[in-house]
Design a protein around this motif. Structure first.
Motif, PDB file in Angstrom:
ATOM      1  N   LEU A 210       9.477   5.857   1.560  1.00 59.39           N
ATOM      2  CA  LEU A 210       9.764   6.589   0.323  1.00 59.39           C
ATOM      3  C   LEU A 210       9.376   5.707  -0.856  1.00 59.39           C
ATOM      4  O   LEU A 210       9.785   4.550  -0.935  1.00 59.39           O
ATOM      5  N   SER A 211       8.576   6.255  -1.768  1.00 60.11           N
ATOM      6  CA  SER A 211       8.135   5.487  -2.933  1.00 60.11           C
ATOM      7  C   SER A 211       7.944   6.430  -4.108  1.00 60.11           C
ATOM      8  O   SER A 211       7.629   7.609  -3.922  1.00 60.11           O
ATOM      9  N   PRO A 212       8.137   5.932  -5.338  1.00 55.82           N
ATOM     10  CA  PRO A 212       7.949   6.775  -6.519  1.00 55.82           C
ATOM     11  C   PRO A 212       6.467   7.036  -6.761  1.00 55.82           C
ATOM     12  O   PRO A 212       5.594   6.384  -6.183  1.00 55.82           O
ATOM     13  N   ASN A 213       6.177   7.972  -7.646  1.00 50.56           N
ATOM     14  CA  ASN A 213       4.790   8.260  -7.991  1.00 50.56           C
ATOM     15  C   ASN A 213       4.145   7.031  -8.609  1.00 50.56           C
ATOM     16  O   ASN A 213       4.805   6.284  -9.333  1.00 50.56           O
ATOM     17  N   PRO A 214       2.870   6.776  -8.301  1.00 53.14           N
ATOM     18  CA  PRO A 214       1.927   7.639  -7.574  1.00 53.14           C
ATOM     19  C   PRO A 214       2.011   7.521  -6.055  1.00 53.14           C
ATOM     20  O   PRO A 214       1.253   8.166  -5.348  1.00 53.14           O
ATOM     21  N   GLY A 215       2.876   6.698  -5.535  1.00 47.35           N
ATOM     22  CA  GLY A 215       3.104   6.607  -4.097  1.00 47.35           C
ATOM     23  C   GLY A 215       2.318   5.484  -3.441  1.00 47.35           C
ATOM     24  O   GLY A 215       1.323   4.977  -3.964  1.00 47.35           O
ATOM     25  N   ILE A 216       2.775   5.111  -2.259  1.00 45.19           N
ATOM     26  CA  ILE A 216       2.193   3.985  -1.547  1.00 45.19           C
ATOM     27  C   ILE A 216       0.761   4.266  -1.117  1.00 45.19           C
ATOM     28  O   ILE A 216      -0.100   3.363  -1.117  1.00 45.19           O
ATOM     29  N   LYS A 217       0.433   5.501  -0.742  1.00 49.30           N
ATOM     30  CA  LYS A 217      -0.934   5.803  -0.307  1.00 49.30           C
ATOM     31  C   LYS A 217      -1.922   5.614  -1.450  1.00 49.30           C
ATOM     32  O   LYS A 217      -3.075   5.228  -1.229  1.00 49.30           O
ATOM     33  N   HIS A 218      -1.478   5.902  -2.671  1.00 51.04           N
ATOM     34  CA  HIS A 218      -2.350   5.710  -3.822  1.00 51.04           C
ATOM     35  C   HIS A 218      -2.619   4.223  -4.046  1.00 51.04           C
ATOM     36  O   HIS A 218      -3.747   3.833  -4.383  1.00 51.04           O
ATOM     37  N   VAL A 219      -1.612   3.398  -3.838  1.00 49.41           N
ATOM     38  CA  VAL A 219      -1.759   1.963  -4.079  1.00 49.41           C
ATOM     39  C   VAL A 219      -2.710   1.328  -3.069  1.00 49.41           C
ATOM     40  O   VAL A 219      -3.531   0.464  -3.416  1.00 49.41           O
ATOM     41  N   ILE A 220      -2.644   1.742  -1.801  1.00 50.88           N
ATOM     42  CA  ILE A 220      -3.451   1.096  -0.759  1.00 50.88           C
ATOM     43  C   ILE A 220      -4.794   1.783  -0.549  1.00 50.88           C
ATOM     44  O   ILE A 220      -5.510   1.470   0.410  1.00 50.88           O
ATOM     45  N   ARG A 221      -5.160   2.691  -1.432  1.00 50.49           N
ATOM     46  CA  ARG A 221      -6.379   3.480  -1.264  1.00 50.49           C
ATOM     47  C   ARG A 221      -7.648   2.628  -1.274  1.00 50.49           C
ATOM     48  O   ARG A 221      -8.705   3.066  -0.817  1.00 50.49           O
TER      49      ARG A 221
END
Length: 683
Positions: free
Chosen positions: A238-249
């Motif tokens: 669970l992570s706030p926006n923009p989210g973990i997937k956005h960070v590791i993209r």
């Protein structure tokens, strides 16, 4: 009317299924062709016959060193740190969490055992593995059980791990080579503070943690390749926006563990995120002794999952596996310009032969170049369109053999990753659990006032549609309202009479229950209490008292969002609240039958004593067997609260312990209802 409802129900079902298929396809299928291409896709260097632009490394996950169970895990880890590391000679080994087990001997409780951490660190020191490679370890959820804060002296990761001693939780390591820089970024999503199990399954990143990870990601922008690693799959964070997937993209892959192999159902679990990042879950060391070999060959990533003791280990790096091609993150065009097939072969004994097959035809015997690299010349243009298959047979001096094969393509054709694996790794399980809870809560709790105010009751024990009169009409209207009448017609059993009669019978029983204030209000209020009130209060972390709610936990001066709790609440309603409601309805119906003298005692008295006793036993079993089952389950669940969180949590536990007292009181009330209290229900 019924025909129209039936057609409408079928049309609605088809529409919902069609929408679901379109949604699932769009949600879980990545259009790789639409992704931007790597900027150096067709630029040299190209894979050839020399041992350049080649880097390989290892991953292991979920070691679970335990003071109580399976000491062979430690013995085998020593073997891995000596034999395997000596054979592979990797510049780094990625260890993605759950280094220790941290569970009590009965597996119900959890705490940090220093002896487990000393054992883990003792293996690293005894084998000198940290002097021969960079041992990059990170915490898993088991390593965070029962830890009030990161600086706590019970956070043994700080003392007994390779990276913990550096003071790093999430960190970035830049591996520099003559042909470029390769970034490895570790993210720690463990809860802080870390409650005891079972409410420590999901990961959580707050805004500060996410900002830290974003800053680490920014450090990797000039790297040839970025590899992310963590314990939790992104679907369980669970992570706030923009989210973990956005960070590791920006990463070509995210390497994780945590799910093991889902009880043996999925030995491998791979998926691709929306931006083209691979998510590769590795099966556990604990039971399966699995590890992973990965290689970056001319900036294209390949990998193979291996079981400890299996030799030789073989990995084809060019042409790479078509299922895991990520055009945004690797220069796949270099395959088209390559001059040699490239194979890595490892074994404790010298490799004797490497034979390459293309599309089932023997192609060549590869030549040894240097280290584990074997190559043979080829012309990619001969395989320029569509999918093809490359297979490699490797044998070593001891006569051990290994066969490895995979599909490949030169023109970008792609083999699909398993849809089921993608669903497991890419579904937002937190949102799904909330949705399931809403549905179960609506059906199991909010349906009670609907039955109380929207449907009159059938006579107790009434089962004939001809005998129900106005009450039958009321239930029919409720059936039409719920769409059940059309469903009964679809069953086509005695023209729908039997299922319709069955549903009406149970609606009448439940409606009778809701008409009795002494039963309805406690049941409804307890159901509403589940998502609102505290579930239990006690020592959720050793030395720290706190209260657990469905929305989260208040403990050690901090708030931890509710993650696993929605599933817990769903099970409570589905396996206790709903069965209790049904059981009370059965008891009430039986009680009213006795009060209204409709229990056919006269006919039973004419039966022989032996058959009368048999009927009585069967009747008792049908009436009370169901109740005994779910009450035992609730008692068992209460016991595990005692095991996991101690005596105080067991005693101050409305969700489990107090609910048993409520059930006993309601059952007693049903059995002792005086006739005058229910006279208006008996027709």
């Amino acid at each position: 009317m019924a025909s129209g409802l039936l057609k409408g129900a079928v049309l609605l079902l088809v529409s919902v299924l069609s929408w679901l298929c379109v949604y699932m396809k769009g949600r879980y299928t990545v259009d790789v062709q639409s992704l931007p291409q790597h900027p150096r896709s067709h630029q040299p260097p190209y894979p050839g016959g020399t041992a350049d632009n080649l880097l390989w490394f290892l991953q292991v996950s979920d070691i679970h060193i335990s003071r109580f169970y399976d000491p062979q895990r430690v013995t085998d880890l020593k073997q891995f740190c000596t034999e395997n590391v000596d054979v592979f000679k990797p510049p780094m080994v990625l260890v993605t969490g759950d280094l220790t087990d941290a569970k009590t001997i009965d597996r119900g409780g959890s705490m940090q055992y220093e002896v487990e951490w000393r054992t883990y660190y003792g293996v690293l020191k005894e084998t000198n593995v940290m002097e021969r490679t960079l041992w990059m370890d990170i915490r898993g959820n088991h390593d965070a059980f029962d830890i009030p804060a990161l600086h706590s002296n019970r956070n043994f990761f700080r003392q007994y791990s390779s990276m913990g001693q550096t003071g790093k939780i999430s960190y970035h390591h830049a591996h520099k080579t003559p042909f470029g820089t390769y970034s490895f970024v570790a993210l720690d999503a463990c809860l802080n503070p870390g409650p005891r199990r079972p409410f420590n399954f999901f990961g959580y990143l707050n805004e500060s943690s996410l900002a830290t990870l974003q800053s680490l990601a920014d450090e990797t922008v000039h790297s040839n390749m970025t590899i992310w690693m963590g314990h939790h799959p992104t679907a369980t964070i669970l992570s706030p926006n923009p989210g973990i997937k956005h960070v590791i993209r920006n990463g070509i892959a995210y390497l994780c563990g945590h799910l093991h192999d889902l009880g043996g159902l999925f030995p491998v679990m791979y998926s691709m995120q929306e931006g083209g990042t691979l998510e590769l879950e590795l099966s556990d060391w604990m039971n399966n002794r699995r590890y992973r070999l990965l290689a970056a060959d001319h900036d294209m990533l390949s990998f193979v999952d291996v079981k400890l003791g299996e030799w030789p280990v073989v990995l084809v790096t060019n042409p790479k596996h078509a299922m895991f091609a990520t055009p945004s993150h690797e220069p796949l065009g270099r395959i088209r310009h390559s001059t040699h097939i490239r194979v890595l072969a490892f074994s404790p004994d010298p490799i004797e032969k490497v034979v390459v097959w293309l599309d089932g035809v023997r192609f060549c015997e590869a030549s040894h170049v240097e280290g584990p690299l074997f190559t043979c010349p080829w012309n990619p243009a001969d395989y320029g369109t569509g999918l093809h298959t490359i297979a490699v047979d490797v044998s070593d001096r001891k006569g051990r053999t290994r066969h490895q094969e995979h599909p490949f393509s030169v023109d970008g054709s792609r083999a699909n990753i398993s849809f089921v694996q993608t669903v497991i790794l890419q579904t937002d399980w937190l949102v799904l659990m909330k949705l399931v809870f809403v549905l179960v809560f609506t059906a199991g709790v909010l349906s009670l006032p609907v039955l109380r105010y929207c449907s009159p009751a059938l006579p107790p024990g009434g089962s004939s549609l001809d005998s129900v009169g106005g009450a039958g009409c009321g239930c029919s209207r409720l059936l039409e309202l719920l769409g059940i009448s059309a469903w009964c017609g679809m069953m086509n059993m005695s023209k729908g009479a039997y299922p319709r009669q069955f549903v009406q019978k149970w609606l009448s029983r439940l409606s009778l229950l809701t008409k009795v204030d002494q039963l309805y209000y406690p049941l409804f209020c307890f159901g509403v209490y589940i998502p609102i009130g505290p579930w239990f209060y006690g020592e959720l972390i050793q030395g720290c008292h706190g209260a657990l709610f469905m929305h989260g936990t208040y403990i050690a001066g901090a708030y931890v969002p509710g993650l696993w709790s929605h599933a817990y609440a769903t099970l409570q309603i589905a396996l206790f609240h709903v069965p209790l409601t049904v059981y009370l309805a059965m008891l009430l119906d039986n009680h009213l039958c006795h009060l209204s003298h409709k229990n056919n005692q006269a006919s039973n008295n004419h039966a022989k004593p032996r058959y009368r006793l048999y009927r009585q036993l069967i009747g008792l079993l049908r009436l009370h067997g169901f109740g005994v089952f779910f009450l035992i389950w609730q008692l068992y669940s209460s016991y595990w609260v005692l095991v996991a969180y101690g005596t105080m949590s067991f005693l101050i536990c409305p969700l489990r312990t107090w609910s048993l007292l409520l059930a006993a009181w309601l059952i007693y009330k049903v059995r002792t209802l005086p006739k005058e209290k229910v006279a208006h229900l008996v027709r």
